[in-house]
Motif scaffolding. Structure first.
Motif, PDB file in Angstrom:
ATOM      1  N   LYS A   5       0.838  -1.208   0.000  1.00  0.00           N
ATOM      2  CA  LYS A   5       0.000   0.000   0.000  1.00  0.00           C
ATOM      3  C   LYS A   5       0.873   1.259   0.000  1.00  0.00           C
ATOM      4  O   LYS A   5       1.832   1.339   0.764  1.00  0.00           O
ATOM      5  N   VAL A   6       0.503   2.255  -0.899  1.00  0.00           N
ATOM      6  CA  VAL A   6       1.250   3.518  -0.949  1.00  0.00           C
ATOM      7  C   VAL A   6       0.800   4.405   0.186  1.00  0.00           C
ATOM      8  O   VAL A   6      -0.396   4.666   0.340  1.00  0.00           O
ATOM      9  N   ILE A   7       1.710   4.860   0.981  1.00  0.00           N
ATOM     10  CA  ILE A   7       1.392   5.720   2.139  1.00  0.00           C
ATOM     11  C   ILE A   7       1.640   7.178   1.754  1.00  0.00           C
ATOM     12  O   ILE A   7       2.722   7.526   1.262  1.00  0.00           O
ATOM     13  N   ALA A   8       0.580   8.054   1.940  1.00  0.00           N
ATOM     14  CA  ALA A   8       0.715   9.497   1.618  1.00  0.00           C
ATOM     15  C   ALA A   8       1.781  10.127   2.489  1.00  0.00           C
ATOM     16  O   ALA A   8       1.978   9.722   3.635  1.00  0.00           O
ATOM     17  N   ILE A   9       2.417  11.138   1.873  1.00  0.00           N
ATOM     18  CA  ILE A   9       3.504  11.805   2.611  1.00  0.00           C
ATOM     19  C   ILE A   9       2.996  12.511   3.861  1.00  0.00           C
ATOM     20  O   ILE A   9       3.676  12.632   4.866  1.00  0.00           O
ATOM     21  N   GLU A  10       1.670  12.980   3.793  1.00  0.00           N
ATOM     22  CA  GLU A  10       1.102  13.659   4.954  1.00  0.00           C
ATOM     23  C   GLU A  10       0.986  12.698   6.138  1.00  0.00           C
ATOM     24  O   GLU A  10       1.106  13.097   7.296  1.00  0.00           O
ATOM     25  N   ASP A  11       0.689  11.381   5.779  1.00  0.00           N
ATOM     26  CA  ASP A  11       0.573  10.394   6.865  1.00  0.00           C
ATOM     27  C   ASP A  11       1.947  10.053   7.431  1.00  0.00           C
ATOM     28  O   ASP A  11       2.085   9.703   8.602  1.00  0.00           O
ATOM     29  N   ARG A  12       2.916  10.083   6.532  1.00  0.00           N
ATOM     30  CA  ARG A  12       4.267   9.767   7.000  1.00  0.00           C
ATOM     31  C   ARG A  12       4.886  10.942   7.748  1.00  0.00           C
ATOM     32  O   ARG A  12       5.712  10.780   8.615  1.00  0.00           O
ATOM     33  N   ILE A  13       4.465  12.187   7.348  1.00  0.00           N
ATOM     34  CA  ILE A  13       5.026  13.390   8.010  1.00  0.00           C
ATOM     35  C   ILE A  13       3.862  14.250   8.522  1.00  0.00           C
ATOM     36  O   ILE A  13       3.405  15.182   7.838  1.00  0.00           O
ATOM     37  N   PRO A  14       3.302  13.956   9.655  1.00  0.00           N
ATOM     38  CA  PRO A  14       2.140  14.675  10.205  1.00  0.00           C
ATOM     39  C   PRO A  14       2.380  16.178  10.357  1.00  0.00           C
ATOM     40  O   PRO A  14       1.470  16.985  10.175  1.00  0.00           O
ATOM     41  N   LEU A  16       4.007  18.208   8.439  1.00  0.00           N
ATOM     42  CA  LEU A  16       3.830  18.922   7.180  1.00  0.00           C
ATOM     43  C   LEU A  16       2.361  19.196   6.917  1.00  0.00           C
ATOM     44  O   LEU A  16       1.970  20.274   6.458  1.00  0.00           O
ATOM     45  N   LYS A  17       1.515  18.209   7.232  1.00  0.00           N
ATOM     46  CA  LYS A  17       0.073  18.384   7.058  1.00  0.00           C
ATOM     47  C   LYS A  17      -0.455  19.515   7.947  1.00  0.00           C
ATOM     48  O   LYS A  17      -1.284  20.337   7.539  1.00  0.00           O
ATOM     49  N   GLN A  18       0.042  19.557   9.180  1.00  0.00           N
ATOM     50  CA  GLN A  18      -0.396  20.597  10.114  1.00  0.00           C
ATOM     51  C   GLN A  18       0.045  21.986   9.650  1.00  0.00           C
ATOM     52  O   GLN A  18      -0.712  22.958   9.732  1.00  0.00           O
ATOM     53  N   MET A  19       1.247  22.073   9.116  1.00  0.00           N
ATOM     54  CA  MET A  19       1.762  23.359   8.617  1.00  0.00           C
ATOM     55  C   MET A  19       0.935  23.865   7.452  1.00  0.00           C
ATOM     56  O   MET A  19       0.634  25.056   7.344  1.00  0.00           O
ATOM     57  N   ARG A  20       0.541  22.944   6.550  1.00  0.00           N
ATOM     58  CA  ARG A  20      -0.285  23.357   5.413  1.00  0.00           C
ATOM     59  C   ARG A  20      -1.653  23.856   5.870  1.00  0.00           C
ATOM     60  O   ARG A  20      -2.202  24.804   5.321  1.00  0.00           O
ATOM     61  N   ARG A  21      -2.185  23.187   6.901  1.00  0.00           N
ATOM     62  CA  ARG A  21      -3.483  23.615   7.427  1.00  0.00           C
ATOM     63  C   ARG A  21      -3.380  25.019   8.046  1.00  0.00           C
ATOM     64  O   ARG A  21      -4.245  25.861   7.851  1.00  0.00           O
TER      65      ARG A  21
END
Length: 259
Positions: A5-14, A16-21
């Motif tokens: 299964k391909v894991i999204a980068i946001e899941d691998r680097i939480p 980064l997701k928070q910074m974008r939000r």
């Protein structure tokens, strides 16, 4: 091909997701703020707040405030931001008694006009009327006074002329402490000196002088008076050098007081 299964980068680097939000939230807040600022600006320009509600005049002594406002052309209700400050300054400065003008806006809707008037250095007496004379030498014939003014000396036997302008310019340079001692200034031209003047002082003395360099020479008056005999009145000559001539004395009995 791998079935992993391909894991999204946001899941691998939480983080980064928070910074974008957070970045998206800041952009949203910025847009909302700009929207409200624009709305406030539109409301301001559509409301009475953007119209002139108050006109304040200061610095004037003899020229009435309502006369200055009339000269300016300003009116309550005029658009606050469409006012030409330079044009108002030019209009007010056309008044013969005003030497300088400063016009400013005071948020949200007040206009301030600060003026400086030409100094009244003397009064011309004609009949029972007293006409103010400005430091420019201008006689204010429309401002005749019937009550005796006490804030400047009286000029006798003068007309609107170059001599008057020169005399006014000299009086402007005389210290107030000495100017207040002068009661009358008469133009008494002589063959040798067309600019000769005679002053009558409040302390009973008489001064014989000339218009040119008068302000510089009259500054010696207090020093001369200090060296005179008490109770002795006479003529103080300031034409060339300075000396005192007691009333009733002949030329050889003149008392030299200051050179």
């Amino acid at each position: 091909m791998s079935n992993n299964k391909v894991i999204a980068i946001e899941d691998r680097i939480p983080k980064l997701k928070q910074m974008r939000r957070q970045k998206a939230n800041r952009r949203f807040i910025l847009y909302i703020s700009l929207f409200f600022v624009l709305m406030l600006i539109i409301i301001y320009f559509q409301s009475p707040l953007s119209k002139v509600q108050s006109i304040q005049v200061s610095g004037n002594i003899h020229v009435r405030s309502n006369e200055i406002i009339k000269l300016s052309g300003l009116q309550i209700g005029t658009n606050f931001w469409k006012i030409d400050l330079d044009d108002i300054t030019k209009k007010v400065k056309e008044h013969e008694e005003i030497s300088s003008v400063k016009v400013t806006r005071k948020f949200p809707n007040e206009i301030q006009i600060v003026v400086k008037e030409y100094e009244r250095v003397a009064y011309l007496i004609k009949g029972t009327h007293y006409f103010p004379i400005l430091e420019t030498g201008k006689i204010l014939k429309k401002d005749k006074l019937e009550n005796i003014p006490v804030d400047a000396p009286y000029l006798m036997n003068w007309d609107q002329s170059e001599e008057l302008q020169e005399m006014a310019a000299e009086l402007r340079l005389v210290p107030p402490s000495i100017l207040n001692r002068i009661s009358e200034i008469h133009l008494t031209p002589e063959k040798a000196d067309p600019l000769h003047i005679t002053l009558f002082m409040n302390d009973g003395h008489e001064v014989s002088a000339t218009i040119r360099d008068f302000a510089n020479k009259i500054k010696n008056y207090p020093m001369i008076i200090e060296h005179l005999p008490k109770g002795q009145a006479g003529i103080i000559h300031l034409e060339v050098g300075s000396y005192f001539e007691a009333y009733g004395k002949s030329g050889d009995e003149e008392i030299e007081s200051e050179r």
